[in-house]
Design an enzyme around this catalytic site. Structure first.
Site, PDB file in Angstrom:
ATOM      1  N   GLY A  51       0.842  -1.204   0.000  1.00 38.31           N
ATOM      2  CA  GLY A  51       0.000   0.000   0.000  1.00 38.31           C
ATOM      3  C   GLY A  51       0.870   1.243   0.000  1.00 38.31           C
ATOM      4  O   GLY A  51       2.072   1.172  -0.261  1.00 38.31           O
ATOM      5  N   PHE A 101       3.195   4.107   1.505  1.00 35.90           N
ATOM      6  CA  PHE A 101       4.180   4.045   2.577  1.00 35.90           C
ATOM      7  C   PHE A 101       3.698   4.840   3.797  1.00 35.90           C
ATOM      8  O   PHE A 101       3.008   5.844   3.669  1.00 35.90           O
ATOM      9  CB  PHE A 101       5.538   4.570   2.088  1.00 35.90           C
ATOM     10  CG  PHE A 101       6.432   3.461   1.607  1.00 35.90           C
ATOM     11  CD1 PHE A 101       6.041   2.648   0.557  1.00 35.90           C
ATOM     12  CD2 PHE A 101       7.645   3.194   2.234  1.00 35.90           C
ATOM     13  CE1 PHE A 101       6.838   1.596   0.115  1.00 35.90           C
ATOM     14  CE2 PHE A 101       8.455   2.146   1.807  1.00 35.90           C
ATOM     15  CZ  PHE A 101       8.054   1.350   0.749  1.00 35.90           C
ATOM     16  N   GLY A 104       2.060   3.253   6.355  1.00 37.99           N
ATOM     17  CA  GLY A 104       1.152   2.353   7.072  1.00 37.99           C
ATOM     18  C   GLY A 104      -0.184   2.986   7.441  1.00 37.99           C
ATOM     19  O   GLY A 104      -0.576   4.030   6.912  1.00 37.99           O
ATOM     20  N   CYS A 117      -1.347   4.353  10.313  1.00 37.57           N
ATOM     21  CA  CYS A 117      -1.387   5.612  11.064  1.00 37.57           C
ATOM     22  C   CYS A 117      -1.374   6.803  10.113  1.00 37.57           C
ATOM     23  O   CYS A 117      -2.219   7.689  10.198  1.00 37.57           O
ATOM     24  CB  CYS A 117      -0.207   5.675  12.038  1.00 37.57           C
ATOM     25  SG  CYS A 117      -0.122   7.223  12.941  1.00 37.57           S
ATOM     26  N   HIS A 165      -2.129  28.430  37.996  1.00 38.52           N
ATOM     27  CA  HIS A 165      -3.528  28.729  38.305  1.00 38.52           C
ATOM     28  C   HIS A 165      -4.028  29.806  37.357  1.00 38.52           C
ATOM     29  O   HIS A 165      -3.305  30.766  37.096  1.00 38.52           O
ATOM     30  CB  HIS A 165      -3.651  29.214  39.758  1.00 38.52           C
ATOM     31  CG  HIS A 165      -5.061  29.535  40.127  1.00 38.52           C
ATOM     32  ND1 HIS A 165      -6.017  28.558  40.319  1.00 38.52           N
ATOM     33  CD2 HIS A 165      -5.686  30.735  40.287  1.00 38.52           C
ATOM     34  CE1 HIS A 165      -7.176  29.136  40.609  1.00 38.52           C
ATOM     35  NE2 HIS A 165      -6.995  30.451  40.590  1.00 38.52           N
TER      36      HIS A 165
HETATM   37  C1  LIG Z   1      -9.224   5.063  12.053  1.00 35.82           C
HETATM   38  C2  LIG Z   1      -8.001   4.805  12.921  1.00 35.82           C
HETATM   39  C3  LIG Z   1      -7.576   5.778  13.796  1.00 35.82           C
HETATM   40  C4  LIG Z   1      -6.459   5.540  14.599  1.00 35.82           C
HETATM   41  N1  LIG Z   1      -6.074   6.529  15.471  1.00 35.82           N
HETATM   42  C5  LIG Z   1      -5.005   6.308  16.277  1.00 35.82           C
HETATM   43  C6  LIG Z   1      -4.576   7.317  17.190  1.00 35.82           C
HETATM   44  O1  LIG Z   1      -5.160   8.420  17.274  1.00 35.82           O
HETATM   45  N2  LIG Z   1      -3.496   7.057  17.970  1.00 35.82           N
HETATM   46  C7  LIG Z   1      -2.831   5.847  17.916  1.00 35.82           C
HETATM   47  O2  LIG Z   1      -1.865   5.654  18.658  1.00 35.82           O
HETATM   48  N3  LIG Z   1      -3.216   4.877  17.056  1.00 35.82           N
HETATM   49  C8  LIG Z   1      -4.279   5.078  16.233  1.00 35.82           C
HETATM   50  N4  LIG Z   1      -4.655   4.107  15.341  1.00 35.82           N
HETATM   51  C9  LIG Z   1      -3.898   2.820  15.340  1.00 35.82           C
HETATM   52  C10 LIG Z   1      -2.594   2.964  14.540  1.00 35.82           C
HETATM   53  O3  LIG Z   1      -2.887   3.384  13.235  1.00 35.82           O
HETATM   54  C11 LIG Z   1      -1.879   1.619  14.522  1.00 35.82           C
HETATM   55  O4  LIG Z   1      -1.681   1.182  15.857  1.00 35.82           O
HETATM   56  C12 LIG Z   1      -0.519   1.682  13.839  1.00 35.82           C
HETATM   57  O5  LIG Z   1      -0.634   2.231  12.542  1.00 35.82           O
HETATM   58  C13 LIG Z   1       0.107   0.280  13.774  1.00 35.82           C
HETATM   59  O6  LIG Z   1       1.335   0.333  13.097  1.00 35.82           O
HETATM   60  P1  LIG Z   1       1.989  -0.982  12.472  1.00 35.82           P
HETATM   61  O7  LIG Z   1       3.302  -0.551  11.931  1.00 35.82           O
HETATM   62  O8  LIG Z   1       1.922  -2.091  13.422  1.00 35.82           O
HETATM   63  O9  LIG Z   1       1.015  -1.404  11.272  1.00 35.82           O
HETATM   64  P2  LIG Z   1       0.542  -0.574  10.013  1.00 35.82           P
HETATM   65  O10 LIG Z   1       0.746   0.878  10.185  1.00 35.82           O
HETATM   66  O11 LIG Z   1      -0.837  -1.051   9.730  1.00 35.82           O
HETATM   67  O12 LIG Z   1       1.529  -1.041   8.861  1.00 35.82           O
HETATM   68  C14 LIG Z   1       1.424  -2.274   8.253  1.00 35.82           C
HETATM   69  C15 LIG Z   1       1.755  -2.133   6.786  1.00 35.82           C
HETATM   70  O13 LIG Z   1       1.941  -3.446   6.242  1.00 35.82           O
HETATM   71  C16 LIG Z   1       1.405  -3.466   4.944  1.00 35.82           C
HETATM   72  N5  LIG Z   1       1.120  -4.888   4.656  1.00 35.82           N
HETATM   73  C17 LIG Z   1       0.308  -5.719   5.350  1.00 35.82           C
HETATM   74  N6  LIG Z   1       0.352  -6.961   4.837  1.00 35.82           N
HETATM   75  C18 LIG Z   1       1.209  -6.903   3.805  1.00 35.82           C
HETATM   76  C19 LIG Z   1       1.676  -7.881   2.892  1.00 35.82           C
HETATM   77  N7  LIG Z   1       1.296  -9.155   2.961  1.00 35.82           N
HETATM   78  N8  LIG Z   1       2.534  -7.471   1.921  1.00 35.82           N
HETATM   79  C20 LIG Z   1       2.942  -6.185   1.843  1.00 35.82           C
HETATM   80  N9  LIG Z   1       2.543  -5.231   2.707  1.00 35.82           N
HETATM   81  C21 LIG Z   1       1.692  -5.587   3.676  1.00 35.82           C
HETATM   82  C22 LIG Z   1       0.174  -2.599   5.034  1.00 35.82           C
HETATM   83  O14 LIG Z   1      -0.177  -2.092   3.755  1.00 35.82           O
HETATM   84  C23 LIG Z   1       0.629  -1.503   5.982  1.00 35.82           C
HETATM   85  O15 LIG Z   1       1.140  -0.377   5.296  1.00 35.82           O
HETATM   86  C24 LIG Z   1      -5.746   4.322  14.503  1.00 35.82           C
HETATM   87  C25 LIG Z   1      -6.173   3.335  13.604  1.00 35.82           C
HETATM   88  C26 LIG Z   1      -7.284   3.565  12.822  1.00 35.82           C
HETATM   89  C27 LIG Z   1      -7.725   2.495  11.858  1.00 35.82           C
END
Ligand SMILES: Cc1cc2nc3c(=O)[nH]c(=O)nc-3n(C[C@H](O)[C@H](O)[C@H](O)COP(=O)(O)OP(=O)(O)OC[C@H]3O[C@@H](n4cnc5c(N)ncnc54)[C@H](O)[C@@H]3O)c2cc1C
Length: 454
Positions: free
Chosen positions: A34, A36, A38, A40, A438
């Site tokens: 997707g 870059f 992720g 967030c 305050h």
């Molecule tokens: C609507 C919404 C609001 C949010 N608001 C907050 C907030 O205010 N504060 C907060 O702390 N958190 C918030 N979050 C949660 C936060 O977005 C996630 O906790 C965080 O993005 C997780 O990061 P990550 O790196 O684990 O995964 P992600 O950011 O999801 O990254 C995973 C990446 O892997 C890629 N991927 C997955 N499978 C494959 C594959 N097989 N091949 C290639 N690429 C792949 C995906 O495309 C994605 O880009 C929110 C989430 C949502 C949905």
């Protein structure tokens, strides 16, 4: 088959590890199908908070009369509101991707990756492998198996944050933070909101008092159907109609849009992690040890796919530990999750750190608790916050701060000083004996801790 020193799957918090490895001179493959940055950046924290700010501005205007200001809203420029968020996140995502392409030690694979064997992945037409692999592939919205759902226009938060047209009537199914935040966003800007939730209270993970107060406020703001189940979805002339049962009674709801906000599922299935021998729990979340290494030596996992705290700051914290543990094998450090906070940017805001009172009771903690209303402070009264309160928990013997739960204006900011004190394992005196400006809003936090029974 191309061999790399490290493969990182997912360009959210995974990039914290890939960039450190590449800067150290390792050859690194980054797999991302997707944009870059992720969830967030593209579909989560950033766009949602940009959009919600427009809702907050609208709410301020609507409340202006409380402060003697007569203001009128002449319109909502929906295109502008969406474009401001979309343009910002899209250009950031492009910049992050560009930065990865330009790094001499990083090879970007812009395709879906899946394991096909031990430490081996197929990405598009290629097969790649590495001794060290970091799984940071996150989660996706859960889709429920509801009768007729396949035939109706349904959206998840992914689409809701980029909606080209503002819905007139929106049904939101769910009662967690995403449902709460998006109800505030659409509702404050004029969409007629109905929330359908199977539980008896919204935000049921929160402290019971906070969840109850939040539910009361949402009952005033929106049409709220609790203990309700969606039985069937159908397309009609205006959009969709839903058959819902609540306490044995059948209701038909109609709307022009339907948002499912019923949780997230880990992407471990698409990745076919079992092909490299990785164990998952019953929900599909990747199992790791305290250092974030999976059961397969050399394969690490972090962030939402691990399923501990599904928050960006938790994913970033875990990424820092994974990077440390990979490069310091003789000196690995277990992740310190102590005082992991979270905030909900709805209206009212909610923020929390540490166990809720119910969890403290269930764990048999020897705690004292106190609650203080915003309105009983000078600033709380001046901003007319009649719903907000701070609930403080501390150890009865040592006075160590155990937790804090806040509902009300700027809760996401007020919680931070408690988090900082808790990360240092400080006593309530760190708050009660400090000097507070305050009459600023943080006085409500000090008074909550200051009112704890000795
Ligand atoms: C609507 C919404 C609001 C949010 N608001 C907050 C907030 O205010 N504060 C907060 O702390 N958190 C918030 N979050 C949660 C936060 O977005 C996630 O906790 C965080 O993005 C997780 O990061 P990550 O790196 O684990 O995964 P992600 O950011 O999801 O990254 C995973 C990446 O892997 C890629 N991927 C997955 N499978 C494959 C594959 N097989 N091949 C290639 N690429 C792949 C995906 O495309 C994605 O880009 C929110 C989430 C949502 C949905």
């Amino acid at each position: 088959m191309t061999k790399f020193d490290m493969i990182v799957i997912g360009s959210g918090s995974g990039l914290e590890v890939s960039s450190e490895a590449a800067d150290r001179g390792l050859s690194v493959a980054v797999i991302e199908h997707g944009p870059f940055g992720g969830t967030c950046l593209n579909r989560g924290c950033i766009p949602s908070k940009m959009l919600i700010h427009s809702a907050d501005v609208m709410e301020t205007i609507r409340r202006a009369e409380l402060f003697g200001i007569k203001a009128q809203v002449v319109g909502v420029d929906w295109d502008f509101i969406i474009k401001r968020a979309v343009d910002t996140v899209d250009s950031d995502a492009t910049a992050v991707e560009e930065g990865n392409h330009q790094h001499p030690n990083i090879t970007v694979f812009k395709a879906t990756g899946r394991f096909v064997g031990h430490k081996t992945l197929e990405v598009g037409d290629e097969r790649i492998m590495a001794e060290t692999i970091v799984i940071a592939a996150g989660t996706r919205p859960r889709i429920l198996d509801i009768d007729g759902l396949a035939d109706v226009p349904v959206m998840t938060s992914d689409e809701a944050l980029r909606l080209p047209k503002q819905p007139r009537k929106l049904i939101i199914m769910g009662g967690g933070y995403i449902a709460a935040e998006l109800a505030h966003f659409f509702g404050a800007l004029g969409t007629d909101i109905t929330i359908v939730y199977r539980g008896s209270r919204l935000l049921r993970q929160e402290d019971d008092d906070v969840a109850s107060r939040f539910t009361e406020v949402y009952q005033r703001r929106f049409n709220l159907l609790l203990n309700a189940h969606v039985r069937r979805a159908q397309r009609n002339n205006d959009g969709i109609s839903l058959e819902v049962t609540q306490d044995g009674q059948a209701h038909t709801l109609t709307a022009d849009a339907f948002l499912l906000a019923v949780g997230r599922v880990p992407n471990s299935d698409v990745l076919e992690v079992e092909k490299t021998g990785i164990e998952t729990d019953s929900g599909g979340f990747v199992r790791t040890n305290e250092y974030l290494e999976t059961n397969v030596s050399g394969i690490w996992a972090l962030g939402d796919i691990v399923g501990r705290y599904m928050l960006k700051h938790s994913a970033n914290l875990e990424a820092a530990y994974v990077a440390h543990n990979i490069f310091n094998a003789a000196d690995m450090v277990a992740v310190d999750y102590h005082a992991m906070p979270h905030a909900i940017f709805a209206s009212p805001q909610v923020a929390s750190v540490g166990p809720t009172e119910r969890v403290a009771r269930e764990k048999g903690l020897n705690y004292v608790v106190s609650t203080y209303d915003y309105y009983d402070t000078a600033f709380g009264a001046s901003i007319e916050d009649k719903d907000g309160f701070v609930k403080a928990l501390a150890d009865k013997e040592s006075g160590e701060i155990l937790g804090c739960h806040i509902i009300g204006s700027e809760a996401s900011m007020l919680i931070q000083e408690v988090v900082n004190a808790m990360r240092m394992r400080l006593n309530v005196r760190a708050i009660t004996q400090s000097v507070y400006v305050h009459p600023a809003l943080p006085e409500v936090v000090q008074r909550a801790f200051g009112s704890l029974p000795a």
